[in-house]
Write a protein that holds these residues in place. Structure first.
Motif, PDB file in Angstrom:
ATOM      1  N   PHE B 335       0.880  -1.275   0.078  1.00 32.11           N
ATOM      2  CA  PHE B 335      -0.146  -0.024   0.110  1.00 32.11           C
ATOM      3  C   PHE B 335       0.416   1.328   0.185  1.00 32.11           C
ATOM      4  CE2 PHE B 335      -2.094   2.830   2.440  1.00 32.11           C
ATOM      5  CZ  PHE B 335      -3.592   3.599   2.024  1.00 32.11           C
ATOM      6  N   GLY B 336       2.313   1.066   0.965  1.00 32.22           N
ATOM      7  CA  GLY B 336       2.614   2.377   1.518  1.00 32.22           C
ATOM      8  C   GLY B 336       3.903   2.924  -0.196  1.00 32.22           C
ATOM      9  N   PHE B 337       4.485   1.609  -0.458  1.00 37.45           N
ATOM     10  CA  PHE B 337       5.329   2.085  -1.457  1.00 37.45           C
ATOM     11  C   PHE B 337       4.425   1.879  -3.238  1.00 37.45           C
ATOM     12  CE2 PHE B 337       7.337   0.418  -5.612  1.00 37.45           C
ATOM     13  CZ  PHE B 337       8.719   0.381  -5.417  1.00 37.45           C
ATOM     14  N   LEU B 338       2.769   2.037  -3.411  1.00 41.96           N
ATOM     15  CA  LEU B 338       2.291   1.854  -4.534  1.00 41.96           C
ATOM     16  C   LEU B 338       1.694   3.415  -4.221  1.00 41.96           C
ATOM     17  CD1 LEU B 338       0.284  -1.116  -4.834  1.00 41.96           C
ATOM     18  CD2 LEU B 338       1.917  -0.309  -6.662  1.00 41.96           C
ATOM     19  N   ILE B 339       1.492   4.357  -3.386  1.00 42.76           N
ATOM     20  CA  ILE B 339       1.055   5.712  -3.171  1.00 42.76           C
ATOM     21  C   ILE B 339       2.512   6.180  -4.001  1.00 42.76           C
ATOM     22  CG2 ILE B 339       0.632   7.469  -1.173  1.00 42.76           C
ATOM     23  CD1 ILE B 339      -0.837   4.973   0.379  1.00 42.76           C
ATOM     24  N   GLY B 340       4.072   6.181  -2.885  1.00 38.60           N
ATOM     25  CA  GLY B 340       5.035   6.692  -3.113  1.00 38.60           C
ATOM     26  C   GLY B 340       5.128   6.805  -4.914  1.00 38.60           C
ATOM     27  N   SER B 341       4.845   5.217  -5.410  1.00 33.94           N
ATOM     28  CA  SER B 341       5.310   5.329  -6.542  1.00 33.94           C
ATOM     29  C   SER B 341       4.131   6.011  -7.613  1.00 33.94           C
ATOM     30  CB  SER B 341       4.873   3.683  -6.932  1.00 33.94           C
ATOM     31  OG  SER B 341       5.285   3.273  -8.345  1.00 33.94           O
ATOM     32  N   LEU B 342       2.666   5.974  -7.404  1.00 30.74           N
ATOM     33  CA  LEU B 342       2.058   6.699  -8.445  1.00 30.74           C
ATOM     34  C   LEU B 342       1.906   7.776  -8.085  1.00 30.74           C
ATOM     35  CD1 LEU B 342      -1.783   4.720  -7.255  1.00 30.74           C
ATOM     36  CD2 LEU B 342      -0.416   5.285  -9.927  1.00 30.74           C
ATOM     37  N   THR B 343       2.756   8.215  -6.677  1.00 36.74           N
ATOM     38  CA  THR B 343       2.503   9.504  -6.279  1.00 36.74           C
ATOM     39  C   THR B 343       3.683  10.510  -7.656  1.00 36.74           C
ATOM     40  OG1 THR B 343       2.453  10.177  -4.204  1.00 36.74           O
ATOM     41  CG2 THR B 343       3.255  12.203  -4.966  1.00 36.74           C
ATOM     42  N   VAL B 344       4.153  10.187  -8.264  1.00 37.54           N
ATOM     43  CA  VAL B 344       5.970  10.100  -8.716  1.00 37.54           C
ATOM     44  C   VAL B 344       5.288  10.247 -10.679  1.00 37.54           C
ATOM     45  CG1 VAL B 344       8.134   9.863  -9.647  1.00 37.54           C
ATOM     46  CG2 VAL B 344       6.956  10.132  -7.572  1.00 37.54           C
ATOM     47  N   VAL B 345       4.914   8.990 -10.248  1.00 35.05           N
ATOM     48  CA  VAL B 345       3.759   8.746 -11.800  1.00 35.05           C
ATOM     49  C   VAL B 345       3.333   9.526 -12.086  1.00 35.05           C
ATOM     50  CG1 VAL B 345       2.343   7.291 -13.059  1.00 35.05           C
ATOM     51  CG2 VAL B 345       4.808   6.031 -11.659  1.00 35.05           C
ATOM     52  N   ILE B 346       2.545  10.309 -11.780  1.00 34.95           N
ATOM     53  CA  ILE B 346       0.609  11.361 -11.666  1.00 34.95           C
ATOM     54  C   ILE B 346       1.734  12.663 -11.757  1.00 34.95           C
ATOM     55  CG2 ILE B 346      -1.301  12.866 -10.897  1.00 34.95           C
ATOM     56  CD1 ILE B 346      -2.411   9.728  -9.807  1.00 34.95           C
ATOM     57  N   ARG B 347       2.651  12.640 -10.893  1.00 37.09           N
ATOM     58  CA  ARG B 347       3.547  14.056 -10.912  1.00 37.09           C
ATOM     59  C   ARG B 347       3.809  14.029 -12.017  1.00 37.09           C
ATOM     60  NH1 ARG B 347       6.560  14.904  -5.457  1.00 37.09           N
ATOM     61  NH2 ARG B 347       4.788  15.657  -4.154  1.00 37.09           N
ATOM     62  N   VAL B 348       4.586  13.657 -13.323  1.00 42.87           N
ATOM     63  CA  VAL B 348       5.659  13.400 -13.860  1.00 42.87           C
ATOM     64  C   VAL B 348       4.783  13.558 -15.031  1.00 42.87           C
ATOM     65  CG1 VAL B 348       7.292  12.062 -15.760  1.00 42.87           C
ATOM     66  CG2 VAL B 348       7.301  12.565 -12.790  1.00 42.87           C
ATOM     67  N   VAL B 349       3.709  12.277 -14.833  1.00 40.87           N
ATOM     68  CA  VAL B 349       3.480  12.013 -17.029  1.00 40.87           C
ATOM     69  C   VAL B 349       1.961  11.995 -16.878  1.00 40.87           C
ATOM     70  CG1 VAL B 349       2.276   9.834 -18.064  1.00 40.87           C
ATOM     71  CG2 VAL B 349       4.136   9.693 -16.046  1.00 40.87           C
ATOM     72  N   ASN B 350       1.571  13.129 -15.728  1.00 41.55           N
ATOM     73  CA  ASN B 350       0.051  12.728 -15.747  1.00 41.55           C
ATOM     74  C   ASN B 350      -0.273  14.710 -16.687  1.00 41.55           C
ATOM     75  OD1 ASN B 350      -2.971  13.886 -16.023  1.00 41.55           O
ATOM     76  ND2 ASN B 350      -3.272  12.399 -14.859  1.00 41.55           N
ATOM     77  N   PRO B 351      -0.442  15.188 -17.024  1.00 40.53           N
ATOM     78  CA  PRO B 351      -0.191  17.130 -17.377  1.00 40.53           C
ATOM     79  C   PRO B 351      -1.394  17.476 -16.948  1.00 40.53           C
ATOM     80  CG  PRO B 351      -0.460  15.837 -19.661  1.00 40.53           C
ATOM     81  CD  PRO B 351      -0.793  14.253 -18.770  1.00 40.53           C
ATOM     82  N   ALA B 352      -2.835  16.883 -16.278  1.00 38.77           N
ATOM     83  CA  ALA B 352      -3.778  17.542 -16.142  1.00 38.77           C
ATOM     84  C   ALA B 352      -3.651  17.858 -14.688  1.00 38.77           C
ATOM     85  CB  ALA B 352      -5.349  16.771 -15.918  1.00 38.77           C
ATOM     86  N   PHE B 353      -3.162  17.759 -13.854  1.00 39.41           N
ATOM     87  CA  PHE B 353      -2.891  16.723 -12.135  1.00 39.41           C
ATOM     88  C   PHE B 353      -1.396  17.482 -12.368  1.00 39.41           C
ATOM     89  CE2 PHE B 353      -6.465  14.447 -12.453  1.00 39.41           C
ATOM     90  CZ  PHE B 353      -6.994  15.221 -12.794  1.00 39.41           C
ATOM     91  N   VAL B 354      -1.286  18.698 -11.371  1.00 39.38           N
ATOM     92  CA  VAL B 354       0.482  18.821 -10.815  1.00 39.38           C
ATOM     93  C   VAL B 354       1.171  17.710  -9.870  1.00 39.38           C
ATOM     94  CG1 VAL B 354       1.050  20.655 -12.229  1.00 39.38           C
ATOM     95  CG2 VAL B 354       0.007  20.823  -9.525  1.00 39.38           C
ATOM     96  N   GLU B 355       0.219  17.569  -8.634  1.00 39.10           N
ATOM     97  CA  GLU B 355      -0.056  17.396  -7.130  1.00 39.10           C
ATOM     98  C   GLU B 355      -0.762  15.892  -7.675  1.00 39.10           C
ATOM     99  OE1 GLU B 355       1.886  15.894  -5.392  1.00 39.10           O
ATOM    100  OE2 GLU B 355       1.797  17.425  -3.663  1.00 39.10           O
ATOM    101  N   GLY B 356      -0.180  14.826  -7.117  1.00 36.68           N
ATOM    102  CA  GLY B 356      -0.588  13.148  -7.414  1.00 36.68           C
ATOM    103  C   GLY B 356      -0.773  12.305  -6.112  1.00 36.68           C
TER     104      GLY B 356
END
Lengths: 443, 387
Positions: B335-356
């Motif tokens: 759970f923790g690992f995936l939260i950390g990982s997804l946070t970076v993915v959303i920040r980097v890859v998703n242009p719609a949201f700057v914060e993940g």
């Protein structure tokens, strides 16, 4: 001697450890035979008020198996038969008269023991009212004589943290204890004798007979915990267990032919260091309790015992009496205090930094709340259960899932309820689940 | 007898059963038990119980949040002064910040508690302590410029639809504070989009300021250079003297709170450690293995990802909410690992949201029961059957 590694359990140092000395309170105004401490029993009375009984006379038997009988702890007249709600038998009270007269049997010698048939041995123990000392897992009902258990676990320590010390109880009857182990070997190939590592030094005579040591963490010496950590196969689930003091009783009974009436118990209260009490089977609690105040409750084990009244009598399975205070005052800002003296398994009180013994009381210290998934119960369960998950399975009638999660491995030590910050009666819910399942199985 | 206790004892008949204010019994009970820890005698085994209860459990989260709240108030005032080219001292900044932050916290508590009381009265059960935490976590995720009516609407959504419709504390799927924030975030993007986060500015001036995660490197320049030019050096991000949501700016304060929760074992360290590991691993992955522009957040590296934005606040205080996190230890790591990982993915890859962080935690809340299920199944299969 092997070590059993159990790391989870109750680590908090508690105040009130009994002294090693012994005081004697053998005279008791009345004696009683309790039916309350016998799990699952459906008693059927054999005597009525006014009957004369000898020490060893059967007073009632278990309707489920009439050969399991419960015998009088003394000689005298049946004074009173105490019933509870719905005519549930609580106890048979005997007014003792004169010297003990025993129902006598032919004594067994060591050589006769190896010659006697298993059936005769079982029958003799049943006649003597001592067969029920053997309990069968997983429900800890009276052992089924037709079953050959994979192992029999002998625990030298009772269920409470301050149960009688084997250095006091077992050491003085080492010969009888050894004889008792020989008896057990007639029932199984594997007899496991466990003791707390810390009390090993006080057992010079018994030490060679011990097979396993367990750490000094409650409830590592509980036979259920020992079984869980020893078993390798599901056949071992129906093993038996017996307490060391019962084994000594059974051995003495076989060796002398008379029902042994001696019993050593501990009485704890607050910070007092009371000595062990040498008394007799079925003694009136008031006689052994000593002074205690209004508002204090008496239990036969602070974690897994039952609440008893001072005017009742010592049960066959009881060997500890804890006098626990119930605070009458609500504490102001209780949840904000640093709590230097508050017993806790958590790290949320200052007390966790100090190793001095803590006093406990019989208060809930909070209110019932929903389960918040904090895993405190899982972190303390000696048998690697996840009590909160099993509780949820049971409450949603998922009995199969509860069993798969190990419901029947529960040793009913009560630690999950002890530790729960939401004050959920986990141990009670699990025990009820096991009971319902067992009654269902019996039909 | 304690005079306060006397007041409670005297007024008790009016608030219980058929008393004049009988319906307000949960409110009376909550107030009374706040002052006086109830001590009911145990009737069933075990006869002794641990001193830890849910009140203390939840109030420890409040203690852990103290540095975050205090620094958040100070920083709000400091940033407001800084934007006006004033360099405010500790006390003036704190006083100025209080004027913006305290009303938000107050509205959140008052509106949220009203809902709690309403549901407790209707359901005839006690008010749970869970809201003590929700009521302060939610304001800390908001910018100081948020209109108060949005705070009220947000906390209402979080309490009612995030928690109470599921049955109250202990039964909610999502973290209620984050549910509230998600509602405000998607309903009123103008208040939350990141360009107007300094309190006390007129809308015209506001455009001059942005949060760290909205920064990108210009024309082939690296992201770190762009960040330090905008004032977001690593040390500023760590200490927290940057604009942002009230509670998220200081990495240090979040770490202090997290450490307190871990030491007192109120929060499970596995979630926090797993989260930081997941964030670092994914940030390194983007840094070295995934090609991309120098100016994007993919090239910021793990330390910037850790200190910028709301990740530390989220992982220390939001993800560790035991109810919406998994209840098994391996589940907590994942759970923790995936939260950390997804946070970076959303920040980097998703242009719609700057914060993940918010989305990552809410997304993983949905998966928590699945993690638990898998772990329980696995553990059961390893047991020696006993049926």
């Amino acid at each position: 001697m092997e070590q059993i590694k159990i790391s989870k359990g109750f680590n908090t140092p508690l105040a009130g450890m009994p002294d090693i000395g012994i005081v004697e309170f053998s005279d008791s105004p009345t004696l009683g035979l309790s039916a309350m401490d016998v799990p699952y029993i459906r008693p059927k009375l054999l005597v009525k008020e006014g009957d004369r009984v000898k020490t060893g006379t059967p007073l009632f038997f278990d309707k489920r198996d009439p050969s399991i009988q419960f015998v009088s702890p003394g000689t005298g007249v049946v004074e009173k038969i105490v019933f509870g709600e719905r005519r549930q038998l609580h106890e048979v009270v005997i007014g003792p008269e004169g010297q003990d007269e025993f129902v006598e049997f032919e004594p067994f010698s060591q050589s006769y023991l190896s010659a006697v048939s298993r059936d005769d041995l079982v029958n003799r123990l049943k006649q003597g009212g001592l067969w029920q000392a053997l309990r069968q897992f997983p429900e800890k009902d009276t052992a089924d004589a037709a079953h050959t258990p994979a192992m029999i676990i002998v625990s030298l320590w009772g269920s409470d943290i301050f149960s009688p010390d084997p250095g006091v109880v077992v050491e003085r009857d080492a010969a009888a204890f050894e004889f008792g182990l020989e008896v057990l070997k007639r029932f199984t190939d594997r007899v496991v004798v466990t003791v707390k590592a810390g009390s090993l030094d006080r057992l010079p005579r018994v030490k060679p007979l011990i097979t396993h040591t367990v750490p000094d963490i409650y409830p590592a010496w509980n036979p259920g915990a020992v079984l869980y950590h020893l078993k390798k196969d599901s056949r071992e689930n129906s093993s038996w267990c017996i307490a060391a003091d019962h084994l000594i009783m059974a051995a003495k009974f076989l060796m002398t032919g008379c029902y042994p009436t001696e019993k050593i118990i501990t009485v704890t209260r607050g910070r007092e260091h009371r000595p062990h009490v040498l008394t007799r089977q079925g003694a009136r609690l008031e006689r052994v309790l000593g002074d205690f105040k209004e508002g204090e409750i008496v239990t036969t084990g602070r974690f897994d015992g039952r609440k008893v009244e001072p005017e009742s009598h010592l049960g066959f399975f009881d060997n500890t009496l804890n006098i626990v205070a119930t605070p009458d005052q609500d504490e102001m800002f209780g949840f904000l205090r640093p709590g230097k003296a508050k017993a806790t398994a958590s790290r949320a009180f200052l007390s966790c930094l100090f190793s001095e013994p803590k006093e406990t009381d019989a208060s809930l210290h909070g209110e019932l709340r929903p389960c918040i998934n904090c895993s405190y119960c899982e972190n303390i369960c000696p048998n690697d259960l996840m009590p909160s998950f099993i509780m949820k399975e049971l409450l949603s009638d998922g009995i199969e899932d509860a069993l798969a999660c190990g419901l029947l491995d529960c040793c009913q030590c009560g630690l999950c309820s002890y530790v729960c910050p939401s004050k959920i009666e986990l141990a009670r819910i699990l025990a009820d689940g096991m009971d319902a399942l067992y009654k269902d199985k019996q039909g | 007898m304690n005079p306060l206790k006397k007041i409670f004892d005297l007024s008790e008949p009016h608030f219980t059963g058929s008393g004049r204010f009988g319906k307000l019994e949960p409110l009376f009970d909550a107030t009374k038990t706040f002052f006086f820890l109830p001590s009911t005698a145990n009737r069933v085994m075990p006869f002794i119980r641990d001193n830890l209860d849910l009140k203390r459990y939840m109030s420890f989260v409040l203690v852990a949040l103290l540095p975050v709240v205090l620094y958040g108030i100070y920083n709000t005032g400091f940033q407001a002064g800084f934007a006006r080219n004033e360099n405010l001292g500790l006390v003036p900044a704190f006083i100025l910040g209080s004027r913006f932050v305290l009303p938000i916290i107050l509205v959140s508590y008052v509106v949220g508690f009203s809902w709690e009381i309403l549901f407790a009265v209707i359901r005839k059960h006690k008010i749970s302590e869970g809201f003590l935490v929700t009521g302060i976590l939610f304001p800390l995720t908001l910018p100081a410029t948020i209109p108060l009516w949005q705070v009220a609407l947000g906390i209402s959504f979080g309490v009612v639809l995030g928690k109470e419709v599921f049955g109250g504390t202990g039964r909610n799927i999502f973290n209620p504070a984050l549910t509230a924030r998600a509602f405000v975030f998607f309903s009123y993007p103008v208040s939350m989009s990141g360009n107007v986060w300094v309190a006390g500015l007129s809308p015209v001036d506001a455009l001059s300021s942005a949060t760290a995660l909205a920064v990108t490197g210009a024309d082939g320049g690296s992201i770190t250079t762009a960040l330090s030019q905008a004032g977001f050096t690593l040390s500023n991000l760590f200490w927290g003297s940057v604009p942002g949501s009230i509670g998220e700016t200081s990495a240090l304060c979040c770490l202090l709170g997290g450490a307190f929760l871990i030491i007192t074992r109120i929060a499970n360290y596995r979630i926090i450690a797993g989260g930081i590991a997941g964030l670092a691993a994914t940030a390194l992955l983007f840094l070295y293995l995934v090609p991309g522009t120098q100016g994007g957040w993919g090239h910021a590296g793990p330390l910037y990802h850790l200190c910028a934005g709301g990740f530390l606040f989220g992982i220390c205080f939001m993800a560790t909410d035991p109810v919406s996190a998994p209840g098994t230890n391996p589940g907590r790591w994942v759970f923790g690992f995936l939260i950390g990982s997804l946070t970076v993915v959303i920040r980097v890859v998703n242009p719609a949201f700057v914060e993940g962080t918010m989305l990552a935690i809410l997304f993983m809340n949905v998966f928590a029961p699945l993690f638990d299920h898998v772990v329980v199944q696995y553990k059961s299969s390893k047991r020696i059957p006993n049926v």
